[in-house]
Scaffold this active site. Structure first.
Site, mmCIF file in Angstrom:
data_model
loop_
_atom_site.group_PDB
_atom_site.id
_atom_site.type_symbol
_atom_site.label_atom_id
_atom_site.label_comp_id
_atom_site.label_asym_id
_atom_site.label_seq_id
_atom_site.Cartn_x
_atom_site.Cartn_y
_atom_site.Cartn_z
ATOM 1 N N CYS A 109 -35.597 39.265 -31.706
ATOM 2 C CA CYS A 109 -35.571 37.804 -31.797
ATOM 3 C C CYS A 109 -34.363 37.319 -32.579
ATOM 4 O O CYS A 109 -33.922 36.177 -32.411
ATOM 5 C CB CYS A 109 -36.861 37.288 -32.434
ATOM 6 N N GLU A 177 -35.306 44.505 -44.892
ATOM 7 C CA GLU A 177 -36.510 44.701 -44.063
ATOM 8 C C GLU A 177 -36.340 45.968 -43.217
ATOM 9 O O GLU A 177 -35.251 46.263 -42.719
ATOM 10 C CB GLU A 177 -36.775 43.469 -43.183
ATOM 11 N N GLN A 179 -37.985 46.921 -40.324
ATOM 12 C CA GLN A 179 -38.335 46.913 -38.901
ATOM 13 C C GLN A 179 -37.143 47.186 -37.994
ATOM 14 O O GLN A 179 -37.282 47.802 -36.933
ATOM 15 C CB GLN A 179 -38.977 45.578 -38.511
ATOM 16 N N THR A 256 -47.878 34.503 -41.679
ATOM 17 C CA THR A 256 -47.967 35.019 -43.039
ATOM 18 C C THR A 256 -49.169 35.935 -43.207
ATOM 19 O O THR A 256 -49.073 37.011 -43.820
ATOM 20 C CB THR A 256 -48.063 33.853 -44.046
#
Length: 485
Positions: A109, A177, A179, A256
């Protein structure tokens, strides 16, 4: 080899704006100084890119060509994303129509990346990467004006640096992060399945995986909380030991809460309950993290089971009041509860904080934890940059060593050819009854003369032309330095 990346690669502290003319770029022979990096990263071009990609030297091995969350708004990123189910077909189309030898695509994304081994050159010896850019644009049915303002280039070792930084989380929307490393590994697996992963690109990916692991191991880049969800889970681990024996109640099913659920699951929480107004949404998330789904009205029945409560809904009124929490505490025999209210407006009545054995935190309380986490990650990022600097140099040394491979191969093939000729002659003489010692001696002399003939001719010519550097090279190649010549 060409590295063609639809993403950004910027160093910490350097921002990317719209592409501007005057992009400074490292060409072969230039040193990669921090000043050059600054120019490269802070002036990503206004594409004049179709001119730039034609003037890159043929000796340049790598190229990064990119769009990501720092250079393009979401509506542009959406238009250049590759659907997961179409990645293999896209890779095959790329190697066929853009004449690419090796290719891999990373599409998320926040970024769309394409790594490739090009080998396309003009008649003047320059590599023409326009065919790659045009393929990308045409594949997504975009006009030049639609894509140009958002694209940038990183050549050669800056392309390697970019890939290492991306995989290490230094170029992510959330610093550190993890990922993205998994997404790059998925891209590697897809390219391997498509048959578009080759030797050089494979080596770059394997090196990237190794460096990203080293960054995670040797720095604290991913250790500190930098998101509300991560901060809530970090706080839970600070308050409660024996995490595998604890129960968490999550209220809501938005992003969240989803992140909090994943963090809790990864940290080994013993049991999770997810409550949402729409039970189907709660069930979807619960199945992914091994939790139990309930509706909002059922919260009071399960509240006493929860050691940790994290709430984030869009409710205009509180979900939990002082009375219901007080009742739960009595059932728990006043075992402590951590309650984290991330919602705005708040989901938990402020008066709950007056109760003994309740630790109530709001989103504002978590900001200090998040800011401290950011400072910690920024310090770790500086350490990571030092690791990456070293590993970029190692990879570029390996890449430059490939320049010698074809020369070494040609020399070996020539020597083996001469050997085969002389060996065949020697065997023929032996079969005709010639003296073996004489045949072997003659073969050794003839082979020696043949092997040194061409170098001797070239050295004599170098002497005639006063090319002292040829003599220096010969002394080094044949380890003659230190001899009295």
């Amino acid at each position: 080899m060409c590295y063609f990346s639809i993403t950004a690669a910027i160093t910490v502290g350097h921002s990317i704006g719209a592409l501007k003319p005057g992009l400074k770029i490292n060409t072969p022979g230039q040193s990669s100084t921090r000043q050059v990096q600054h120019d490269l990263y802070s002036h990503p071009s206004s594409l004049r890119i179709y001119g730039l990609i034609k003037v890159l030297s043929a000796r340049m091995s790598l190229l990064a060509f990119g769009i990501n969350h720092k250079t393009a708004p979401v509506d542009i990123r959406e238009r250049v994303a590759f659907a997961p189910g179409k990645l293999i077909d896209a890779l095959k189309d790329l190697v066929t129509n853009a004449k690419i030898q090796e290719a891999a695509i990373v599409s998320t994304c926040n970024r769309t990346e394409l790594y490739c081994d090009s080998g396309q050159h003009t008649a003047q010896g320059q590599r023409d990467n326009a065919i790659i850019v045009d393929w990308f644009r045409e594949y997504h049915k975009l006009e030049k004006r639609d894509i140009e303002p958002y694209i940038f280039l990183h050549p050669d070792q800056e392309a390697v640096r970019h890939m290492l930084r991306v995989a290490s989380g230094l170029d992510s929307l959330v610093l550190g992060e993890p990922q993205i490393l998994g997404q790059i590994k998925d891209a590697y697996a897809t390219a391997t399945e498509a048959g578009t992963m080759g030797g050089q690109l494979d080596r770059l990916f394997q090196h990237t995986f190794s460096v990203a692991k080293q960054v995670r191991t040797d720095t604290a880049i991913g250790a500190s909380a930098v998101s509300v969800a991560f901060a809530a889970v970090s706080l839970s681990k600070q308050i409660f030991d024996a995490f595998d024996k604890r129960t968490a109640l999550l209220i809501g099913a938005g992003e969240t809460i989803e992140l909090a659920a994943r963090h809790l699951h990864q940290n080994g929480i013993g049991r999770m309950i997810i409550a949402n107004r729409t039970v189907e949404n709660a069930h979807t998330l619960a199945q992914e993290v091994g939790a139990y789904a309930i509706s909002l009205p059922e919260i009071t029945q399960h509240l006493a089971e929860a050691d940790i409560v994290i709430s984030s809904t869009a409710s205009p009124l509180p979900i939990l009041g002082k009375g219901s929490v007080e009742s739960a505490l009595k059932k728990r025999k006043h075992r402590p509860m951590l309650m984290v209210d991330i919602a705005v407006p708040r989901d938990i009545e402020p008066e709950v904080s007056d109760l003994n054995d309740v630790y109530l935190y709001t989103v504002d309380d978590l900001q200090d934890i998040i800011q401290e986490g950011l400072r910690s990650r920024q310090e770790a990022a500086q350490q990571a940059e030092e690791i990456i600097d070293t590993e970029v140099s190692h990879f570029m040394h390996w890449l430059r060593s490939l320049d010698a491979v074809s020369t070494i191969r040609a020399m070996r093939e020539d020597a083996q050819s001469q050997r085969d000729i002389e060996l065949e002659r020697a065997i023929r003489l032996l079969q005709s009854g010639k003296n073996a010692e004489q045949v072997i001696t003659e073969m050794a002399n003839r082979l020696t003369n043949k092997l040194i003939h061409t170098p001797s001719v070239q050295l004599k010519k170098a002497g005639y032309d006063a090319r002292e550097e040829i003599f220096d090279a010969a002394r080094e190649l044949y380890d003659l330095k230190g001899r009295d010549l």
